[in-house]
Every structure is written in C-alpha cells, then in structure tokens.
Design a protein around this motif. Structure first.
Motif, PDB file in Angstrom:
ATOM      1  N   ARG A  38      28.469  14.635 -25.049  1.00  0.00           N
ATOM      2  CA  ARG A  38      27.189  15.195 -24.582  1.00  0.00           C
ATOM      3  C   ARG A  38      26.253  14.084 -24.128  1.00  0.00           C
ATOM      4  O   ARG A  38      25.595  14.208 -23.105  1.00  0.00           O
ATOM      5  N   LYS A  39      26.196  12.968 -24.870  1.00  0.00           N
ATOM      6  CA  LYS A  39      25.328  11.849 -24.515  1.00  0.00           C
ATOM      7  C   LYS A  39      25.718  11.249 -23.164  1.00  0.00           C
ATOM      8  O   LYS A  39      24.847  10.883 -22.373  1.00  0.00           O
ATOM      9  N   VAL A  40      27.011  11.157 -22.912  1.00  0.00           N
ATOM     10  CA  VAL A  40      27.495  10.632 -21.631  1.00  0.00           C
ATOM     11  C   VAL A  40      27.115  11.585 -20.508  1.00  0.00           C
ATOM     12  O   VAL A  40      26.678  11.173 -19.437  1.00  0.00           O
ATOM     13  N   LEU A  41      27.270  12.892 -20.743  1.00  0.00           N
ATOM     14  CA  LEU A  41      26.976  13.890 -19.717  1.00  0.00           C
ATOM     15  C   LEU A  41      25.477  13.969 -19.396  1.00  0.00           C
ATOM     16  O   LEU A  41      25.100  14.157 -18.247  1.00  0.00           O
ATOM     17  N   ILE A  42      24.661  13.816 -20.426  1.00  0.00           N
ATOM     18  CA  ILE A  42      23.204  13.887 -20.238  1.00  0.00           C
ATOM     19  C   ILE A  42      22.706  12.633 -19.530  1.00  0.00           C
ATOM     20  O   ILE A  42      21.793  12.671 -18.723  1.00  0.00           O
ATOM     21  N   GLY A  43      23.351  11.505 -19.858  1.00  0.00           N
ATOM     22  CA  GLY A  43      23.007  10.239 -19.191  1.00  0.00           C
ATOM     23  C   GLY A  43      22.016   9.475 -19.901  1.00  0.00           C
ATOM     24  O   GLY A  43      21.069   9.222 -20.277  1.00  0.00           O
TER      25      GLY A  43
END
Length: 149
Positions: free
Chosen positions: A144-149
C-alpha cells in the motif's frame, strides 16, 4: 484506495482449454485423474471428451481493468471460490473477464491491509456462463505504501 474502481470490468479475453495445459496443470496440482488426461476416458465419459480440473481457470487471462495498477509482487492470494454451471471441456474456447466487486481495509498486526474482491466469469462461444469465481487479493501495508507513493 480502490473504492473508486468498484464495479469496473475488464476487457473480455478468449482462452482455449488446451489439452497440454490441462495435463500440466493436473500434474502440478498432483491430480492425474483419467477424466483430465486420458483421451479414452474422456471419449467414454458423459462429456464425450476430457474436462479440466475445477481450479484450472486460475491460469486463464481475464483481461485488464483500466486504472487498476497492482504490482506483480507482494500481494497475498486470499480465498477463492468457484461455481460451475458445467465442467470446462478440453478444446473449447472460453471468454473470460473480471469485475471489481468490493474493496475494504482492515487494521492488522502489520498495519493497514486492503482487501480487493474480484469476481471473474467464463462464458462459452454462445455467451452462456460456464463458471464464475470470487477471489480476494490482500494488499499488505508495505505494498500500500508503494502504491500511495
């Protein structure tokens, strides 16, 4: 995170229930039942040919849902259920597509996790439903952290 995608459908993709792929799949799951792999057994069955194992649709291409950009790594395959109107017949063409059914989040010991629920369908050449499946994809906090940026 993915709530705006609920209801979106992928493009439809044609897949073949190919004999060699059915054999490899049956070998990989350790189920070499003759109805899956032996041509004489298939010809003498009520289907007049071989059928695919129940979880075989896992290998089908279900198309792309525009705007749904999930990574290839780091996702967890939650549960998956299948419902059949009839078995998949070796040699037939099946048109497959998916719809985003739901998305929700839960707090876990590893942080916030997302749960993406996909419903997938397979239709025969006449457009009649052969099977449907419901799958839950778990999106971890790290992903999720990678996707949110």
């Amino acid at each position: 995170m993915f709530k705006e995608h609920i209801g979106k459908q992928s493009n439809k993709v044609k897949n073949i229930v190919e004999r060699g792929a059915v054999r490899k799949f049956a070998e990989s799951i350790g189920d070499l039942h003759p109805i899956f792999i032996d041509e004489d057994t298939g010809k003498n069955s009520r289907y007049n040919r071989n059928i695919a194992p129940p979880t075989f649709p896992r290998v089908f291409d279900y198309g792309t849902i525009q705007g749904l950009n999930l990574p290839n790594k780091g996702l967890i395959h939650g549960e998956q259920t299948y419902h059949y109107e009839r078995p998949l017949l070796v040699g037939e063409e099946i048109t497959c597509y998916s719809v985003i059914k739901n998305y929700f989040e839960k707090k876990g010991t590893q942080g916030e996790m997302g749960f993406l629920v996909l419903e997938s369908f397979g239709e025969d050449e006449m457009g009649k439903l052969v099977f449907s499946s419901t799958q839950t994809v778990i999106i971890t906090e790290a992903v999720r952290k990678v996707l949110i940026g």
